[in-house]
Design a protein around this motif. Structure first.
Motif, PDB file in Angstrom:
ATOM      1  N   ALA A   1      46.382  72.416 -25.869  1.00 10.62           N
ATOM      2  CA  ALA A   1      46.855  73.757 -25.501  1.00 10.62           C
ATOM      3  C   ALA A   1      46.733  74.738 -26.666  1.00 10.62           C
ATOM      4  CB  ALA A   1      48.298  73.685 -25.026  1.00 10.62           C
ATOM      5  N   ARG A   2      46.385  74.235 -27.843  1.00 10.93           N
ATOM      6  CA  ARG A   2      46.231  75.071 -29.049  1.00 10.93           C
ATOM      7  C   ARG A   2      47.496  75.863 -29.342  1.00 10.93           C
ATOM      8  NH1 ARG A   2      40.959  77.868 -27.370  1.00 10.93           N
ATOM      9  NH2 ARG A   2      39.909  76.085 -26.427  1.00 10.93           N
ATOM     10  N   THR A   3      48.612  75.166 -29.282  1.00 10.52           N
ATOM     11  CA  THR A   3      49.884  75.785 -29.652  1.00 10.52           C
ATOM     12  C   THR A   3      50.534  74.871 -30.675  1.00 10.52           C
ATOM     13  OG1 THR A   3      51.960  76.685 -28.785  1.00 10.52           O
ATOM     14  CG2 THR A   3      51.146  74.702 -27.730  1.00 10.52           C
ATOM     15  N   HIS A   4      51.773  75.157 -31.059  1.00 13.01           N
ATOM     16  CA  HIS A   4      52.473  74.306 -32.016  1.00 13.01           C
ATOM     17  C   HIS A   4      52.569  72.880 -31.469  1.00 13.01           C
ATOM     18  CE1 HIS A   4      55.757  72.740 -34.477  1.00 13.01           C
ATOM     19  NE2 HIS A   4      55.487  73.708 -35.329  1.00 13.01           N
ATOM     20  N   GLU A   5      52.345  71.876 -32.310  1.00 12.01           N
ATOM     21  CA  GLU A   5      52.265  70.496 -31.805  1.00 12.01           C
ATOM     22  C   GLU A   5      53.552  70.049 -31.102  1.00 12.01           C
ATOM     23  OE1 GLU A   5      53.574  67.539 -35.326  1.00 12.01           O
ATOM     24  OE2 GLU A   5      51.479  68.194 -35.489  1.00 12.01           O
ATOM     25  N   LYS A   6      54.694  70.618 -31.521  1.00 12.53           N
ATOM     26  CA  LYS A   6      55.953  70.176 -30.907  1.00 12.53           C
ATOM     27  C   LYS A   6      56.168  70.759 -29.519  1.00 12.53           C
ATOM     28  CE  LYS A   6      58.355  68.902 -35.068  1.00 12.53           C
ATOM     29  NZ  LYS A   6      59.289  69.320 -36.095  1.00 12.53           N
ATOM     30  N   ILE A   7      55.394  71.756 -29.142  1.00 10.53           N
ATOM     31  CA  ILE A   7      55.528  72.304 -27.788  1.00 10.53           C
ATOM     32  C   ILE A   7      54.214  72.184 -27.013  1.00 10.53           C
ATOM     33  CG2 ILE A   7      57.546  73.773 -28.117  1.00 10.53           C
ATOM     34  CD1 ILE A   7      55.704  76.109 -28.719  1.00 10.53           C
ATOM     35  N   SER A   8      53.388  71.240 -27.448  1.00 13.36           N
ATOM     36  CA  SER A   8      52.176  70.887 -26.707  1.00 13.36           C
ATOM     37  C   SER A   8      52.518  69.664 -25.859  1.00 13.36           C
ATOM     38  CB  SER A   8      51.075  70.558 -27.711  1.00 13.36           C
ATOM     39  OG  SER A   8      50.036  69.878 -27.063  1.00 13.36           O
ATOM     40  N   THR A   9      52.203  69.708 -24.568  1.00 14.55           N
ATOM     41  CA  THR A   9      52.657  68.621 -23.676  1.00 14.55           C
ATOM     42  C   THR A   9      51.537  67.995 -22.861  1.00 14.55           C
ATOM     43  OG1 THR A   9      53.143  70.269 -21.967  1.00 14.55           O
ATOM     44  CG2 THR A   9      54.965  69.643 -23.386  1.00 14.55           C
ATOM     45  N   GLY A  10      50.306  68.467 -23.033  1.00 21.64           N
ATOM     46  CA  GLY A  10      49.234  67.998 -22.151  1.00 21.64           C
ATOM     47  C   GLY A  10      48.134  67.219 -22.845  1.00 21.64           C
ATOM     48  N   LYS A  11      48.422  66.686 -24.064  1.00 25.00           N
ATOM     49  CA  LYS A  11      47.451  65.801 -24.708  1.00 25.00           C
ATOM     50  C   LYS A  11      47.779  64.382 -24.287  1.00 25.00           C
ATOM     51  CE  LYS A  11      45.046  66.382 -28.079  1.00 25.00           C
ATOM     52  NZ  LYS A  11      43.573  66.194 -28.017  1.00 25.00           N
TER      53      LYS A  11
ATOM     54  N   MET B   1      54.741  62.691  -0.606  1.00 25.52           N
ATOM     55  CA  MET B   1      53.854  63.099  -1.712  1.00 25.52           C
ATOM     56  C   MET B   1      53.048  64.291  -1.226  1.00 25.52           C
ATOM     57  SD  MET B   1      54.536  61.309  -4.324  1.00 25.52           S
ATOM     58  CE  MET B   1      53.234  61.864  -5.413  1.00 25.52           C
ATOM     59  N   ARG B   2      53.272  65.436  -1.871  1.00 26.26           N
ATOM     60  CA  ARG B   2      52.644  66.641  -1.331  1.00 26.26           C
ATOM     61  C   ARG B   2      51.842  67.432  -2.357  1.00 26.26           C
ATOM     62  NH1 ARG B   2      57.549  71.021  -0.321  1.00 26.26           N
ATOM     63  NH2 ARG B   2      57.699  71.684  -2.489  1.00 26.26           N
ATOM     64  N   GLY B   3      51.894  67.030  -3.619  1.00 31.70           N
ATOM     65  CA  GLY B   3      51.173  67.870  -4.564  1.00 31.70           C
ATOM     66  C   GLY B   3      50.995  67.283  -5.946  1.00 31.70           C
ATOM     67  N   ILE B   4      50.324  68.090  -6.769  1.00 35.82           N
ATOM     68  CA  ILE B   4      50.053  67.753  -8.164  1.00 35.82           C
ATOM     69  C   ILE B   4      50.716  68.816  -9.032  1.00 35.82           C
ATOM     70  CG2 ILE B   4      48.212  67.564  -9.913  1.00 35.82           C
ATOM     71  CD1 ILE B   4      48.237  65.263  -7.928  1.00 35.82           C
ATOM     72  N   ALA B   5      51.277  68.365 -10.164  1.00 35.04           N
ATOM     73  CA  ALA B   5      51.893  69.300 -11.103  1.00 35.04           C
ATOM     74  C   ALA B   5      51.269  69.124 -12.482  1.00 35.04           C
ATOM     75  CB  ALA B   5      53.404  69.063 -11.183  1.00 35.04           C
ATOM     76  N   VAL B   6      51.224  70.223 -13.228  1.00 35.32           N
ATOM     77  CA  VAL B   6      50.677  70.180 -14.588  1.00 35.32           C
ATOM     78  C   VAL B   6      51.404  71.218 -15.431  1.00 35.32           C
ATOM     79  CG1 VAL B   6      48.810  71.880 -14.223  1.00 35.32           C
ATOM     80  CG2 VAL B   6      48.467  70.027 -15.855  1.00 35.32           C
ATOM     81  N   HIS B   7      51.645  70.888 -16.690  1.00 36.91           N
ATOM     82  CA  HIS B   7      52.246  71.859 -17.635  1.00 36.91           C
ATOM     83  C   HIS B   7      51.809  71.407 -19.018  1.00 36.91           C
ATOM     84  CE1 HIS B   7      55.106  74.484 -19.667  1.00 36.91           C
ATOM     85  NE2 HIS B   7      55.528  73.442 -20.344  1.00 36.91           N
ATOM     86  N   ILE B   8      50.944  72.170 -19.665  1.00 37.40           N
ATOM     87  CA  ILE B   8      50.301  71.647 -20.885  1.00 37.40           C
ATOM     88  C   ILE B   8      50.955  72.107 -22.180  1.00 37.40           C
ATOM     89  CG2 ILE B   8      48.065  71.328 -19.770  1.00 37.40           C
ATOM     90  CD1 ILE B   8      47.101  73.881 -21.269  1.00 37.40           C
ATOM     91  N   GLY B   9      51.960  72.984 -22.076  1.00 37.18           N
ATOM     92  CA  GLY B   9      52.624  73.392 -23.312  1.00 37.18           C
ATOM     93  C   GLY B   9      53.145  74.802 -23.206  1.00 37.18           C
ATOM     94  N   SER B  10      53.723  75.263 -24.302  1.00 40.42           N
ATOM     95  CA  SER B  10      54.413  76.539 -24.307  1.00 40.42           C
ATOM     96  C   SER B  10      53.846  77.446 -25.390  1.00 40.42           C
ATOM     97  CB  SER B  10      55.897  76.280 -24.560  1.00 40.42           C
ATOM     98  OG  SER B  10      56.669  77.384 -24.190  1.00 40.42           O
TER      99      SER B  10
END
Ligand SMILES: *Cc1c(COP(=O)(O)O)cnc(C)c1O
Length: 420
Positions: free
Chosen positions: A157-167, A194-203
């Motif tokens: 996500a190219r953000t601070h490593e502590k708020i990166s969640t998608g590696k 089961m109805r969907g997919i979720a993703v959140h890669i960081g802040s």
């Protein structure tokens, strides 16, 4: 745009001069602007106007104050919660259970059950183990829990490593290459819908490209699942949009984000869901502080303020920048170190910062403190919990009392066997 502006040389929150709030409530103190929250909520919603009926769930962890949540509930926002405590808050603030999404990598059995009992709208499952546990609970209650499977797209996500969640090495979601197998397995469980997919890669993302890459992978997964006979009716694209912490800093506008989302998802045929936090609340709050004294340093003065890392942890935790401005600037500038009173060098808000000249007793603010501010407070150094105020036009109200150090101590006991 926010509503913390100078008027006749005095910083105001909307129509309220900050010195008045400081006098009545004391410092340090978080001050939120209702008009700014509402504005941001509408800008974000408008940015998604090309989409059909998007669901927006405010990320409660960014600012869980009940009054803040109520402002957003009134704007039609739901809530993204990551604990039973946040679920309780969202419900208490008036969010409808069906508008609540439950995320988080470590939901306990009790928390999953709490979500089922409350009848929340969706669980974002972060592992197959969690999915089977939730299925068993839902069966016991004779219901089907609506679920999305959170995937880890392995995107930087190219953000601070502590708020990166998608590696891939981050703890969140299931690996993309196992997602179809896990989804298919969970879809055959009685207790789950089961109805969907979720993703959140960081802040605090400063760039839309990693988001677009991640969403592209979600789109491919949805197609693969459908080919395999699974139903997919929802996709939760998380939060993560960054906000400017420095005056003049350029970040992708919500409108650009919305356009990108509309383009990438145009053939998905799902209801899209969003979980913005920082972009709604960040610039809707300041931390108001008073200068205790200015200490002569070797090269620069230390401006010692009465706020500290326990009140606003971001600089100590992430090396984060918060603009620091006098409430009644004289126009004179200096370069100083801005520090709190805590006995730790980490309690430094800024080094060598060009800022307004300040003296003992003067008021100042750390800007962009409405998200991940008060919510991360602690009582380190036996300091109390900071108070919070919400401004609305000419009026303001304390929306969280200051909790004195003594009240925290009241929860402690010395056992009998130590008392001789
Ligand atoms: C923290 C978090 C958010 C909000 O992130 P922001 O950067 O504040 O928008 C959204 N979704 C999940 C799952 C989170 O953990």
């Amino acid at each position: 745009m926010d509503h913390f502006q100078l008027r006749d040389g005095v910083l105001h929150a909307e129509d309220v001069p900050l010195p008045r709030v400081a006098e009545e409530v004391g410092t340090p103190l978080y001050v939120y602007s209702r008009a700014t929250l509402v504005r941001h909520a509408r800008v974000f919603r408008d940015a998604l106007s090309e989409l059909k009926d998007p669901h927006i769930a405010f990320a409660v962890k960014s600012n869980p104050n009940l009054a803040v949540l109520r402002v957003l509930a009134n704007e039609g926002y739901g809530a993204d919660v990551v604990s039973g405590g946040e679920l309780t808050r969202a419900l208490k603030a008036g969010m409808k259970p069906e508008d609540i999404v439950f995320s988080g990598v470590g939901k306990t059995h009790a928390e999953l059950q709490h979500g089922i009992e409350a009848g929340i709208g969706q669980f974002n499952i972060e592992s197959e183990e969690e999915g089977y546990e939730l299925a068993a609970i839902a069966r016991r209650f004779g219901v089907k829990a609506a679920c999305a499977l959170r995937v880890n797209p392995d995107v930087d996500a190219r953000t601070h490593e502590k708020i990166s969640t998608g590696k891939r090495e981050n703890k969140f979601g299931v690996p993309l290459d196992r997602a179809a197998e896990i989804y298919t397995g969970l879809a055959s469980e009685d207790g789950l819908d089961m109805r969907g997919i979720a993703v959140h890669i960081g802040s605090q993302l400063a760039d839309l490209e990693p988001l677009e890459t991640a969403f592209g992978k979600v789109g491919a997964l949805i197609a693969e699942l459908r080919e395999g006979g699974c139903s997919v009716t929802h996709a939760d694209l998380g939060g993560g949009l960054g906000v400017p912490y420095k005056a003049g800093e350029e970040l992708p506008a919500p409108a650009e984000y919305g356009k990108m989302v509309a383009r990438v998802t145009k053939d998905w045929d799902v209801r899209l869901m969003f979980e913005p936090g920082r972009v709604i609340a960040g610039n809707a709050g300041v931390l108001l502080t008073k200068v205790i004294r200015v200490k002569r340093g070797i090269e620069r003065p230390f401006v010692v303020v009465d706020a500290a890392m326990n009140d606003l942890a971001r600089p100590a935790m992430y090396g984060a920048w918060h603009d620091f401005d006098a409430v009644e600037p004289t126009g004179e500038k200096t370069v100083a170190h801005i520090v709190g009173p805590i006995c730790e060098t980490g309690d430094t808000f800024a080094m060598d910062r060009e800022c307004d000249v300040l003296g003992a007793g003067d008021l100042a603010v750390f800007r962009t403190a409405g998200a991940y501010g008060a919510t991360m407070a602690s009582s380190y150094n036996s300091r109390g919990f900071v108070a919070e105020v919400l401004v609305d036009g000419y009026k303001f109200a304390v929306v969280a009392d200051r909790i004195a150090a003594g009240a925290i101590m009241d929860a402690e006991q010395v056992p009998d066997w130590l008392q001789d």
